[in-house]
Design a protein around this motif. Structure first.
Motif, PDB file in Angstrom:
ATOM      1  N   VAL A  63       2.350  -5.587   7.752  1.00  0.00           N
ATOM      2  CA  VAL A  63       2.614  -4.150   7.912  1.00  0.00           C
ATOM      3  C   VAL A  63       1.634  -3.337   7.074  1.00  0.00           C
ATOM      4  CG1 VAL A  63       4.263  -2.294   7.405  1.00  0.00           C
ATOM      5  CG2 VAL A  63       5.048  -4.378   8.552  1.00  0.00           C
ATOM      6  N   VAL A  64       1.452  -3.735   5.828  1.00  0.00           N
ATOM      7  CA  VAL A  64       0.534  -3.014   4.941  1.00  0.00           C
ATOM      8  C   VAL A  64      -0.887  -3.059   5.506  1.00  0.00           C
ATOM      9  CG1 VAL A  64      -0.552  -3.037   2.659  1.00  0.00           C
ATOM     10  CG2 VAL A  64       1.926  -3.336   2.862  1.00  0.00           C
ATOM     11  N   SER A  65      -1.314  -4.238   5.939  1.00  0.00           N
ATOM     12  CA  SER A  65      -2.665  -4.370   6.493  1.00  0.00           C
ATOM     13  C   SER A  65      -2.836  -3.514   7.737  1.00  0.00           C
ATOM     14  CB  SER A  65      -2.961  -5.836   6.830  1.00  0.00           C
ATOM     15  OG  SER A  65      -3.010  -6.607   5.651  1.00  0.00           O
ATOM     16  N   ARG A  66      -1.796  -3.459   8.575  1.00  0.00           N
ATOM     17  CA  ARG A  66      -1.896  -2.652   9.797  1.00  0.00           C
ATOM     18  C   ARG A  66      -1.987  -1.162   9.472  1.00  0.00           C
ATOM     19  NH1 ARG A  66       2.608  -2.008  14.560  1.00  0.00           N
ATOM     20  NH2 ARG A  66       3.665  -0.964  12.831  1.00  0.00           N
ATOM     21  N   GLU A  67      -1.207  -0.715   8.482  1.00  0.00           N
ATOM     22  CA  GLU A  67      -1.254   0.692   8.103  1.00  0.00           C
ATOM     23  C   GLU A  67      -2.611   1.055   7.510  1.00  0.00           C
ATOM     24  OE1 GLU A  67       1.399   3.030   8.716  1.00  0.00           O
ATOM     25  OE2 GLU A  67       1.684   1.284  10.005  1.00  0.00           O
ATOM     26  N   VAL A  68      -3.150   0.173   6.669  1.00  0.00           N
ATOM     27  CA  VAL A  68      -4.475   0.404   6.088  1.00  0.00           C
ATOM     28  C   VAL A  68      -5.528   0.427   7.190  1.00  0.00           C
ATOM     29  CG1 VAL A  68      -6.273  -0.592   4.612  1.00  0.00           C
ATOM     30  CG2 VAL A  68      -3.898  -0.536   3.818  1.00  0.00           C
ATOM     31  N   ALA A  69      -5.438  -0.546   8.101  1.00  0.00           N
ATOM     32  CA  ALA A  69      -6.413  -0.628   9.188  1.00  0.00           C
ATOM     33  C   ALA A  69      -6.402   0.621  10.060  1.00  0.00           C
ATOM     34  CB  ALA A  69      -6.153  -1.872  10.044  1.00  0.00           C
ATOM     35  N   ALA A  70      -5.213   1.188  10.294  1.00  0.00           N
ATOM     36  CA  ALA A  70      -5.106   2.405  11.112  1.00  0.00           C
ATOM     37  C   ALA A  70      -5.829   3.566  10.443  1.00  0.00           C
ATOM     38  CB  ALA A  70      -3.638   2.748  11.354  1.00  0.00           C
ATOM     39  N   PHE A  93     -13.091  11.256   1.698  1.00  0.00           N
ATOM     40  CA  PHE A  93     -12.270  11.308   0.487  1.00  0.00           C
ATOM     41  C   PHE A  93     -10.975  12.081   0.724  1.00  0.00           C
ATOM     42  CE2 PHE A  93     -11.252  13.461  -3.607  1.00  0.00           C
ATOM     43  CZ  PHE A  93     -10.923  12.333  -4.338  1.00  0.00           C
ATOM     44  N   VAL A  94     -11.091  13.269   1.271  1.00  0.00           N
ATOM     45  CA  VAL A  94      -9.901  14.102   1.503  1.00  0.00           C
ATOM     46  C   VAL A  94      -8.940  13.419   2.473  1.00  0.00           C
ATOM     47  CG1 VAL A  94      -9.071  16.303   2.426  1.00  0.00           C
ATOM     48  CG2 VAL A  94     -11.089  16.260   0.938  1.00  0.00           C
ATOM     49  N   THR A  95      -9.486  12.829   3.529  1.00  0.00           N
ATOM     50  CA  THR A  95      -8.643  12.146   4.522  1.00  0.00           C
ATOM     51  C   THR A  95      -7.813  11.051   3.872  1.00  0.00           C
ATOM     52  OG1 THR A  95     -10.178  12.602   6.341  1.00  0.00           O
ATOM     53  CG2 THR A  95      -8.670  10.749   6.633  1.00  0.00           C
ATOM     54  N   ILE A  96      -8.440  10.225   3.054  1.00  0.00           N
ATOM     55  CA  ILE A  96      -7.720   9.108   2.435  1.00  0.00           C
ATOM     56  C   ILE A  96      -6.653   9.599   1.464  1.00  0.00           C
ATOM     57  CG2 ILE A  96      -7.943   7.127   0.886  1.00  0.00           C
ATOM     58  CD1 ILE A  96     -10.695   6.655   2.157  1.00  0.00           C
ATOM     59  N   ILE A  97      -7.012  10.521   0.588  1.00  0.00           N
ATOM     60  CA  ILE A  97      -6.053  10.993  -0.419  1.00  0.00           C
ATOM     61  C   ILE A  97      -4.869  11.704   0.243  1.00  0.00           C
ATOM     62  CG2 ILE A  97      -5.698  12.524  -2.391  1.00  0.00           C
ATOM     63  CD1 ILE A  97      -7.321   9.990  -3.041  1.00  0.00           C
ATOM     64  N   VAL A  98      -5.139  12.550   1.224  1.00  0.00           N
ATOM     65  CA  VAL A  98      -4.054  13.280   1.903  1.00  0.00           C
ATOM     66  C   VAL A  98      -3.158  12.314   2.673  1.00  0.00           C
ATOM     67  CG1 VAL A  98      -3.552  14.959   3.719  1.00  0.00           C
ATOM     68  CG2 VAL A  98      -5.267  15.481   1.979  1.00  0.00           C
ATOM     69  N   LYS A  99      -3.750  11.342   3.349  1.00  0.00           N
ATOM     70  CA  LYS A  99      -2.938  10.358   4.083  1.00  0.00           C
ATOM     71  C   LYS A  99      -2.056   9.577   3.118  1.00  0.00           C
ATOM     72  CE  LYS A  99      -4.843   9.557   8.546  1.00  0.00           C
ATOM     73  NZ  LYS A  99      -3.582   9.983   9.091  1.00  0.00           N
ATOM     74  N   TRP A 100      -2.600   9.173   1.999  1.00  0.00           N
ATOM     75  CA  TRP A 100      -1.825   8.445   0.996  1.00  0.00           C
ATOM     76  C   TRP A 100      -0.651   9.288   0.502  1.00  0.00           C
ATOM     77  CZ3 TRP A 100      -1.138   3.746  -1.028  1.00  0.00           C
ATOM     78  CH2 TRP A 100      -0.480   3.644  -2.256  1.00  0.00           C
ATOM     79  N   ARG A 101      -0.916  10.529   0.176  1.00  0.00           N
ATOM     80  CA  ARG A 101       0.137  11.416  -0.340  1.00  0.00           C
ATOM     81  C   ARG A 101       1.247  11.656   0.676  1.00  0.00           C
ATOM     82  NH1 ARG A 101      -3.324  16.368  -3.074  1.00  0.00           N
ATOM     83  NH2 ARG A 101      -3.925  15.303  -5.010  1.00  0.00           N
ATOM     84  N   ASN A 102       0.897  11.643   1.969  1.00  0.00           N
ATOM     85  CA  ASN A 102       1.857  12.005   3.006  1.00  0.00           C
ATOM     86  C   ASN A 102       2.437  10.822   3.781  1.00  0.00           C
ATOM     87  OD1 ASN A 102       1.493  14.760   2.450  1.00  0.00           O
ATOM     88  ND2 ASN A 102      -0.281  14.866   3.782  1.00  0.00           N
ATOM     89  N   HIS A 103       1.998   9.619   3.475  1.00  0.00           N
ATOM     90  CA  HIS A 103       2.458   8.465   4.239  1.00  0.00           C
ATOM     91  C   HIS A 103       3.920   8.169   3.906  1.00  0.00           C
ATOM     92  CE1 HIS A 103       2.735   4.443   5.912  1.00  0.00           C
ATOM     93  NE2 HIS A 103       1.579   4.652   6.517  1.00  0.00           N
TER      94      HIS A 103
END
Length: 199
Positions: A63-70, A93-103
């Motif tokens: 699951v973690v790998s699939r979410e990261v891959a997406a 940079f912004v895409t990754i940080i925002v996705k992390w904060r909102n996942h």
């Protein structure tokens, strides 16, 4: 050898299992989720979960790998949207940080099992970190081939350094950028990350 239709059926079953696991993890976390919970949610028996994916730890990793891959697949599309390297690096940079904060799963695990999440990003984090570096390097290579930046001889090292900065911000989300909005994240990337790639 599997026929195409059989392959699709396998993919569909595995996707259902991972979707079900994601739902369960978001509800109660990794620790309290059982294979039986996942099987019930997916509409399959527990043997199917073991046969298709493996143990609960295997399901967690899948699951973690699939979410990261997406998320990394989204990064692969970004170079085509920009005509200069500064914009591209800032967008990544912004895409990754925002996705992390909102996942949803990340935020739930930070509440339910923060120590497990940290373990997945550190001791058990080699696979996802390697995936992140590879995706970043791929995006930079596309930027090189588009003429946005000259090809450095150490492109993979630069990609890894950028990923290490992002990784540290994910693991230690305090400091000056704790509550930074997208505009401030963008400015940070342009000032400090762009020189890592172009310097």
């Amino acid at each position: 050898m599997l026929e195409v239709s059989e392959t699709n059926a396998v993919d569909t079953v595995e996707a259902r299992i991972l979707d079900a696991a994601l739902v369960q993890f978001e509800k109660v976390g990794f620790r309290k989720t059982t294979i039986e919970d996942i099987a019930r949610q997916a509409g399959v028996d527990r043997v199917t979960v073991y046969r298709r994916i493996g143990s609960r730890d295997d399901v967690v990793q899948a699951v973690v790998s699939r979410e990261v891959a997406a998320t990394l697949a989204e990064l692969d599309e970004l170079p085509a949207k920009h005509d200069n390297i500064d914009d591209l690096i800032a967008d990544i940079f912004v895409t990754i940080i925002v996705k992390w904060r909102n996942h949803a799963l990340v935020q739930r695990m930070l509440v339910l099992e923060p120590e497990r999440l940290v373990t997945k990003l550190t001791i058990d984090g080699e696979l996802t970190f390697t995936m992140s570096v590879a995706a970043t390097a791929s995006a930079l290579r596309r930027a090189v081939s588009s003429g946005l930046v000259p090809e450095p001889t150490d492109l993979e090292t630069r990609a890894e350094l950028v990923c290490r900065v992002v990784h540290s911000m994910i693991l230690a989300p305090y400091g000056q950028l704790r509550n930074a909005d997208e505009q401030h994240l963008d400015a940070f990337a342009r000032k400090f990350l762009v020189p890592i790639v172009t310097g």
